[in-house]
Structure formats: C-alpha cells, structure tokens
Design an enzyme around this catalytic site. Structure first.
Site, mmCIF file in Angstrom:
data_model
loop_
_atom_site.group_PDB
_atom_site.id
_atom_site.type_symbol
_atom_site.label_atom_id
_atom_site.label_comp_id
_atom_site.label_asym_id
_atom_site.label_seq_id
_atom_site.Cartn_x
_atom_site.Cartn_y
_atom_site.Cartn_z
ATOM 1 N N ARG A 60 0.852 -1.198 0.000
ATOM 2 C CA ARG A 60 0.000 0.000 0.000
ATOM 3 C C ARG A 60 0.886 1.244 0.000
ATOM 4 N NH1 ARG A 60 -4.939 1.399 4.164
ATOM 5 N NH2 ARG A 60 -3.358 0.972 5.775
ATOM 6 N N ASP A 97 -4.062 3.353 13.814
ATOM 7 C CA ASP A 97 -3.205 3.874 12.762
ATOM 8 C C ASP A 97 -3.700 5.247 12.385
ATOM 9 O OD1 ASP A 97 -5.421 3.490 11.132
ATOM 10 O OD2 ASP A 97 -4.537 1.840 9.985
#
Length: 528
Positions: free
Chosen positions: A165, A448
């Site tokens: 990612r 996150d």
C-alpha cells in the site's frame, strides 16, 4: 550517487540504500512525475471544490455522466492474478523488519505491506521498508530482538502474498524532488517497489500487487491506471502484470465504485471496505452540516448501522457483478494478557467476520497475527475449499444514494467519555507517529492514521457544531477541549512535557477554525 537529470535526493544515504534507489527506479520516478504530477495536483484541487460545494448545501450522488458504465453488463475486470485467487484472510502492518517476517509467516493468505496509514514517511522508513521487502522476496531477511529471539521466514509455499500500500495522492515526498518540485509519495512508493522487489516477484511467478488508498473519484483511479501503463512499458513487462485493490474508504468513492473498477479493469483485483477511513471521510465531507451528519462516539458506530450496512452491501454487489474480489474491513483488536477482555473481543470479531462472510465478502483483514486463525476459520466455514465466492452476485442488493447518506439514523450518543477517548488516542498516536511508529497499540486496539483521523475529526465536528454531551450535559467548547487535553495527558506515562509536540499537532488539526484535510500533512512538516 548518480541521479537522472533534474532529480535531486535530499535525504541522507544509508547502508544499502542504492539497492532501492537504483538508476532505473529513479528514472521511473522522474518519468511518472513529469507525465502525471500536474494531473495529480488538479485532482487534489477538484477534491477541495467538492468539499466547498458540500459545505454550501450540495450532496453526493451516483454520476449521471457515467451511467453507461454502470448499466453496461458486458465488462469484467481481469481474472485473479497468481497468489491472489484465495484471499480469505489478509494481515496488515508496517514494513519494519520484524513485522515483515511475522506477517509473511502469519498463516494469512496475503499481507498488506503498509507504506501508508500504519507507517510514517520518515526518509529511513520510506527506503528501509522497501529494502525489507526486497530482502523478504530474496529470502535474505532475518531479525534478532533485544532479548535474543530470532525471526526467519518459513518455506515459500507457506508465506503470505505481498500487496504493497503506497501513500495516498495527497502526501508528498519532500526528500526526492524533480525539476525543483516535491514528488508524489504515491508515485515514489510505487516506483521504488515495482522497479526493484516487484520485478523479483515476477521472477517468482507472482507480480507487483498494490492496495490503493484514499481515492475520491474514478478520475483518480484513471491516474493510477496510467501510472501502471507507463511503468509496465518502461520496465518492459506485459500490461496487466500489475494488479491493484482499491480501498473504498472515502465517502465520494462509495458513489463511484463501478467506475473505479472500470478504469482499472485490466489491473484490478477488487475493492476493500476501508471502514475506519470511511467514517473519517463521512465526518470530513459533511463536517459543517450539523446534526444530519453527526456521528456518535466512534466506538458506537458499528458495521450494522444503516449507512455502513448500505456501503458494504453495495461493495459486495458491485465487485461480484464485475468479477472482482470484495475484501472486508479491519479487525483492529490486539490480544492481551486479560482473558476476560480477550473473550469479549474475540466474540465481537467472530460476529463481525461471520457477517462479512455471509454477506458475500471473499476475505477480510486483521491487524495482529493472533487473529489470523479466527478470521480464516470463519471464512472457511462459508467458503469451504472454494478460493472465493465470486459466484454470489448479490442481485438482491438494491442500494440508493439516500441509503448511503442516511447517517442521521445512526444510534448512539456523543459523550464526554467519547471525547476523552478521542483526545487520548489522538495525542498518543501522534506522539508515536512523530517518533517513527505508524501502527500503535492503544487500549487493546491497533490504532493507525485512519483511526487517529476519526478521533481528531470528531473533536473538530463536535466543537464547531456546539454539540451537547449526553453524559454530562456540557457543550463542547474550546475551553472544555483544552481541559480534557491536559487531563488526559496527565494520565499518560512519562513527563507531560514529552507530549508537547504531539499536543500542539493535535490541537492544530482538532480545534483550529480551518479544518486540515489530513493530520499527516502538518505532522509531516514537523519531520526532518
């Protein structure tokens, strides 16, 4: 080191950096920048115009100009690529050396090697994360912890498939400039991987696979598709070798799912329900519109509330209609030493994954190796020996724009407990992020950047809409937020002065008159 004409590296060179910052990779960065960066900046400006329209009373809807794509039943995405046929459980995490080994060994079918929300864009992390991926593919990676415990890879046939990612379109890479301008973090992460470790993946019979974050329109997907075509031609590999799964994690993108698949169709491997960023985007998109788009405490917003249910049902229907994988959301729980906490959390995770599997998802995410077997067990109970359930086209699903926009029916309340949780999580996460950690265990959950975005955005929304807290009757004011900030910092370990930079960054993005699009942008400016 030698660099292409017009390309400058301002970050320091560490040991073995030249194995990632190769002449070919740097030339690809320069090529992508020169051909695509102007369009990237235009698309970011288009985002700002859309937000302004929403603030003035506009709304979101399916696009009339792309109706032909949605009504044409003849097109499909490419068939699953090698290593991506079975995705019943995927693990996510940053690309530090220990996590790389643990994720690949976890028993998951795939690993989202995260250079975005679970990472920090410090220069050393940007380059060394790529080195760790290269070493993993070359099977030269190992790790020894401070306690002497050693980590090594299992045999190749037991390892998860790597899916990288990169950073979102909004994030720059200030340490690499082309023709005097900062480059795109997205294109830097993509180019460094595809031109080094990605080529080794091809030699091993797989390919460079990606998760694409934070997109808000099919035109942004078209930009990624053009990047793939340019890179494949540049590297001399067949078109369609690169594959990408798109995270549907912004509110606008939920109205363009089919168009996003269409733009990427020869490179597509599906869509993912990025639930945490999606909640953040709901708040962000309609933050000034009062109670119609006011979410309660973040932990009260489950996947079964009407607007979230509509979003996930539509995602499965859209993917399977076009032959694409539908991947479910994150189970963020981290197993602890408290068995009572574990039991309650495991029951919630099992219920969540059971809902996804029964709804037709082909797999789902976990954040910790300790959750892999549970997720695998749940999906295997539905899939059996089949690699996926693409044959479940969910033609029973009918989702309207009104269904996706039905935030007002979400049950729950805004509370001081929720405010305190948002403040504490936001400050603790920023403290870790500024120190180089992008994935942090807080209150038994893996936090996150996405969950930190929810936390600070709720504070901003509640403050700027004069929300009354249900448990205390107090109105959210700047004075209340400042008091809660000081009280929550006092509860944290260490000297309160240690949290000063994180506190100031949090306040910058949580209470300022002007809403910051992403907390990582001002935080990145504070990084060397």
């Amino acid at each position: 080191m030698a660099t292409p004409d017009g390309l400058t590296i301002t970050g320091p060179m560490g040991e073995r950096y030249d194995e990632v910052l190769t002449p070919r990779a740097l030339e690809l960065i320069a090529t992508l920048h020169r051909q695509l960066d102007a369009r990237r900046r235009e698309l970011l400006e288009a985002r700002e115009r859309r937000v302004a329209e929403l603030a003035q009373g506009g709304t979101l809807d399916f696009l009339p100009e792309t109706e032909r794509i949605r009504t044409d039943d003849s097109w499909r995405v490419a068939p699953p690529a090698p290593g991506l046929e079975d995705r019943r459980v995927e693990i996510t995490g940053p690309t530090d050396r220990k996590m790389t080994i643990n994720a690949l060994n976890s028993g998951a079918k795939a690993w989202l090697a995260d250079h975005e929300d679970a990472n920090t864009p410090r220069w050393d992390a940007v380059v060394e994360g790529q080195l760790n991926l290269l070493d993993a593919i070359n099977r030269t990676i190992d790790f020894t912890a401070e306690n002497g415990k050693t980590y090594a890879l299992k045999p190749d046939d037991e390892l998860a498939t790597i899916i990288v990612r990169p950073r979102g379109w909004h994030l720059p890479e200030k340490h690499i400039q082309v023709d005097g301008r900062e480059t795109s973090g997205s294109l830097v992460d993509f180019a460094l991987y595809v031109a080094t470790a990605g080529l080794r993946q091809i030699e091993k019979g797989l390919g460079p696979y990606f998760y694409l974050p934070k997109m808000e329109s099919h035109l942004e997907a078209r930009l990624w598709n053009d990047a793939f075509v340019i890179a494949q031609d540049f590297l001399g590999i067949p078109r369609g070798t690169i594959r990408a799964t798109v995270l549907i994690e912004t509110y606008p993108a939920a109205f363009e799912m089919e168009e996003i698949l269409y733009e990427l169709r020869e490179h597509s491997s599906g869509l993912n329900a990025g639930r945490w960023d999606y909640m953040f985007s709901v708040i962000k998109s309609f933050r000034t519109r009062g109670t119609d788009f006011l979410l309660p405490d973040r932990n009260a917003v489950t996947m079964t509330v009407p607007f979230m249910r509509a979003y996930t049902e539509l995602l499965v229907r859209t993917c399977h209609k076009r032959g694409a994988h539908a991947i479910g959301g994150m189970a963020a729980f981290i197993p602890s030493k408290d068995e009572e906490v574990n039991q309650a959390a495991f029951e919630k995770v099992r219920a969540d994954k059971t809902r996804e599997a029964n709804d037709g998802f082909d797999g789902s995410w976990v954040a910790h190796p300790g959750m892999v077997e549970l997720c695998k067990e749940v999906f295997t109970s539905v899939l059996g020996d089949r690699p996926n359930q693409l044959d479940r086209t969910r033609e029973d699903v009918q989702v309207s724009a009104a269904d996706l926009l039905d935030v007002a029916s979400t049950p729950g309340e805004c509370t001081e407990a929720g405010l305190r949780n948002n403040v504490s999580v936001g400050i603790q996460y920023l403290q870790a992020w500024l120190g180089g950690l992008g994935a942090v265990g807080i209150f038994n959950l893996m936090e996150d950047a996405a969950t930190a975005e929810i936390s600070r955005s709720q504070v901003w929304q509640w403050l700027h809409n004069d929300v009354t807290l249900a448990d205390t009757g107090a109105t959210v004011t700047r004075e209340l937020v400042d008091r809660v900030v000081e009280e929550e910092i006092a509860k944290l370990p260490g000297d309160p002065a240690d949290y000063e930079e994180a506190k100031q960054t949090f306040l910058e993005v949580a209470v300022a008159d002007e809403y910051a699009d992403f907390l990582t942008l001002p935080a990145y400016e504070r990084m060397d």
